[in-house]
Write an enzyme that holds these catalytic residues in place. Structure first.
Site, mmCIF file in Angstrom:
data_model
loop_
_atom_site.group_PDB
_atom_site.id
_atom_site.type_symbol
_atom_site.label_atom_id
_atom_site.label_comp_id
_atom_site.label_asym_id
_atom_site.label_seq_id
_atom_site.Cartn_x
_atom_site.Cartn_y
_atom_site.Cartn_z
ATOM 1 N N HIS A 279 13.253 -50.293 -9.754
ATOM 2 C CA HIS A 279 11.956 -50.748 -9.628
ATOM 3 C C HIS A 279 11.522 -51.808 -8.634
ATOM 4 O O HIS A 279 10.618 -51.468 -7.842
ATOM 5 C CB HIS A 279 11.340 -51.134 -11.160
ATOM 6 C CG HIS A 279 9.885 -51.552 -11.213
ATOM 7 N ND1 HIS A 279 9.567 -52.996 -10.813
ATOM 8 C CD2 HIS A 279 8.920 -50.943 -11.400
ATOM 9 C CE1 HIS A 279 8.475 -53.023 -11.074
ATOM 10 N NE2 HIS A 279 7.951 -52.014 -11.078
ATOM 11 N N GLU B 242 9.623 -41.757 -17.131
ATOM 12 C CA GLU B 242 9.071 -42.179 -15.924
ATOM 13 C C GLU B 242 10.135 -42.913 -15.260
ATOM 14 O O GLU B 242 10.873 -43.581 -15.833
ATOM 15 C CB GLU B 242 7.694 -43.152 -16.174
ATOM 16 C CG GLU B 242 7.017 -43.671 -15.128
ATOM 17 C CD GLU B 242 7.484 -45.110 -14.561
ATOM 18 O OE1 GLU B 242 6.873 -45.318 -13.673
ATOM 19 O OE2 GLU B 242 8.360 -45.593 -14.839
ATOM 20 N N HIS C 110 8.681 -45.305 -20.392
ATOM 21 C CA HIS C 110 8.688 -45.972 -18.973
ATOM 22 C C HIS C 110 10.036 -46.741 -18.670
ATOM 23 O O HIS C 110 10.346 -47.378 -19.306
ATOM 24 C CB HIS C 110 7.553 -47.309 -19.260
ATOM 25 C CG HIS C 110 7.248 -47.909 -17.805
ATOM 26 N ND1 HIS C 110 7.636 -49.358 -17.886
ATOM 27 C CD2 HIS C 110 6.640 -47.640 -16.844
ATOM 28 C CE1 HIS C 110 7.469 -49.554 -16.620
ATOM 29 N NE2 HIS C 110 6.677 -48.777 -16.034
ATOM 30 N N GLU D 201 7.851 -41.846 -9.909
ATOM 31 C CA GLU D 201 6.892 -42.763 -9.155
ATOM 32 C C GLU D 201 7.774 -42.845 -7.781
ATOM 33 O O GLU D 201 8.633 -43.371 -7.699
ATOM 34 C CB GLU D 201 6.571 -44.297 -9.857
ATOM 35 C CG GLU D 201 5.608 -45.036 -8.797
ATOM 36 C CD GLU D 201 5.452 -46.280 -9.483
ATOM 37 O OE1 GLU D 201 5.509 -46.602 -10.760
ATOM 38 O OE2 GLU D 201 4.980 -47.112 -8.725
ATOM 39 N N ASP E 273 11.107 -44.926 -11.054
ATOM 40 C CA ASP E 273 10.856 -45.392 -9.669
ATOM 41 C C ASP E 273 11.882 -45.097 -8.748
ATOM 42 O O ASP E 273 13.092 -45.273 -8.874
ATOM 43 C CB ASP E 273 10.432 -46.961 -9.997
ATOM 44 C CG ASP E 273 9.760 -47.271 -10.904
ATOM 45 O OD1 ASP E 273 8.603 -47.645 -10.631
ATOM 46 O OD2 ASP E 273 10.122 -47.947 -12.101
HETATM 47 O O1 G3P Z 1 4.007 -45.362 -14.613
HETATM 48 C C1 G3P Z 1 3.401 -46.665 -14.567
HETATM 49 C C2 G3P Z 1 3.839 -47.928 -14.193
HETATM 50 O O2 G3P Z 1 5.299 -47.799 -13.773
HETATM 51 C C3 G3P Z 1 3.461 -48.910 -13.080
HETATM 52 O O3 G3P Z 1 3.818 -49.979 -13.052
HETATM 53 O O4 G3P Z 1 5.217 -51.769 -11.870
HETATM 54 O O5 G3P Z 1 6.047 -50.499 -13.935
HETATM 55 O O6 G3P Z 1 5.976 -49.135 -11.817
HETATM 56 P P1 G3P Z 1 5.575 -50.301 -12.652
HETATM 57 CA CA CA Z 2 7.028 -47.159 -12.317
#
Ligand code: G3P
Ligand code: CA
Length: 314
Positions: free
Chosen positions: A93, A78, A51, A161, A80
């Site tokens: 993020h 993962e 993550h 994301e 953002d």
């Molecule tokens: O991948 C799931 C997770 O990233 C969702 O929450 O706030 O960390 O983007 P956040």
């Molecule tokens: Ca995320």
């Protein structure tokens, strides 16, 4: 292949078979040790996703975080994605720069320091590592292009994301164009190494409409009665781990997603062994974690590729 639901029993049998093959018939028949009964069938071993990269060990969403995930042996990372004032996609993020950069020192009069109020050149001046530790000083907020290049260089895979798409009209097409320009949408292999997700159902629906072959995920925990509506445009429902039960996971699995295969569940953010084992027992397909090594140790899995899914084709 899309889903491999391996079981503990199958793994035990496979290991036993391998052991016998290695030892040979003489050794196996000579032993007097009772052959253990196969373990009962259980849930699949979930895939593991790093993550924001391996963000327990390196500053989130930096190139160092994806490198750290690779060093730990994880393919799936993962991130953002947001957009600068002048239209560059960047990997970060929060929708402000304050928490993870030194923007307050570099641009003290630009409060509230929103990503969308800064140019790419301005953001490139910021330190995105020192907040996490002195040895990470000098790291930058990567552009999406830089990030994609590093993931590809590392032979990793990406759970991308689209963050706060309501702030960035048209970002879905721009993300897809950037992926395409970097070769991420080529051929049949995209489904095996790329998933696009968002908390915005509209955004996920738009991605599916613009590029129907892509694997998508909706972030959230819709009521069971609403799941069929999501299944029309997504392949996965990815919930916060505190919001789910085994019954809910089973209800998701009973439906087929946008590509005609059972909907999957990748849950977040699970950083401790006990919770990892708990969500595994619920039957999730994947675990999204800041500490992928901790989760791997707890659930006995490898990275997301080995856990279950992962390709629509190829
Ligand atoms: O991948 C799931 C997770 O990233 C969702 O929450 O706030 O960390 O983007 P956040
Ligand atoms: Ca995320």
């Amino acid at each position: 292949m899309y889903v491999v639901r391996s079981t503990t029993a199958a793994c035990t049998a496979a290991l036993l078979g391998l052991t016998l093959a290695v030892l040979g018939p003489t050794a196996s028949s000579a032993t007097t040790t009772p052959v253990p009964a196969p373990a009962p069938a259980g849930p699949s071993v979930p895939g593991v996703y790093a993550h924001r990269g391996a963000s327990a060990y390196a500053p989130e969403n930096t190139l160092a975080a994806i490198d750290r995930a690779r060093q730990l042996g994880f393919d799936w990372v993962e991130n953002d994605v947001q957009r600068t004032k002048d239209g560059e996609l960047v990997v970060i993020h929060d929708d402000t720069l304050a928490r993870t950069t030194d923007v307050e020192q570099v641009f003290p009069h630009r409060k509230p320091w929103r990503v969308k109020d800064f140019t790419a050149a301005e953001i490139a001046r910021l330190d995105a590592g020192r907040w996490f530790g002195a040895r990470f000083a000098g790291l930058r907020v990567p552009t999406l292009r830089e990030y994609l290049d590093r993931v590809r260089h590392n032979r990793q895979r990406l759970l991308l994301e689209i963050k706060k798409p309501e702030l960035y009209p048209g970002i879905e097409r721009q993300v897809l164009d950037t992926l395409d320009g970097s070769g991420w949408l080529d051929g049949q292999s995209a489904g095996g190494r790329l998933v696009v997700q968002s908390f915005s159902a509209d955004s996920v629906r738009t991605v599916h409409r613009l590029h129907p072959g892509l694997v998508t995920a909706f972030l959230g925990t819709p009521p069971v009665a609403d799941l069929p509506r999501y299944a029309a445009f997504t392949d996965r429902i990815n919930p916060w781990h505190t919001t789910i039960s085994a019954e809910w996971v089973a209800a998701v699995h009973r439906l087929r997603g946008a590509h005609g295969r059972p909907l999957e569940v990748d849950t977040w953010i699970v950083d401790d062994a006990e919770t990892a084992r708990k969500v595994r027992r619920m039957g999730v397909d994947g675990i999204i974690t800041n500490a992928p090594d901790v989760v791997r140790e707890a659930v006995g899995g490898a990275d997301g590729a080995a856990g279950g899914v992962r390709a629509l084709a190829g």
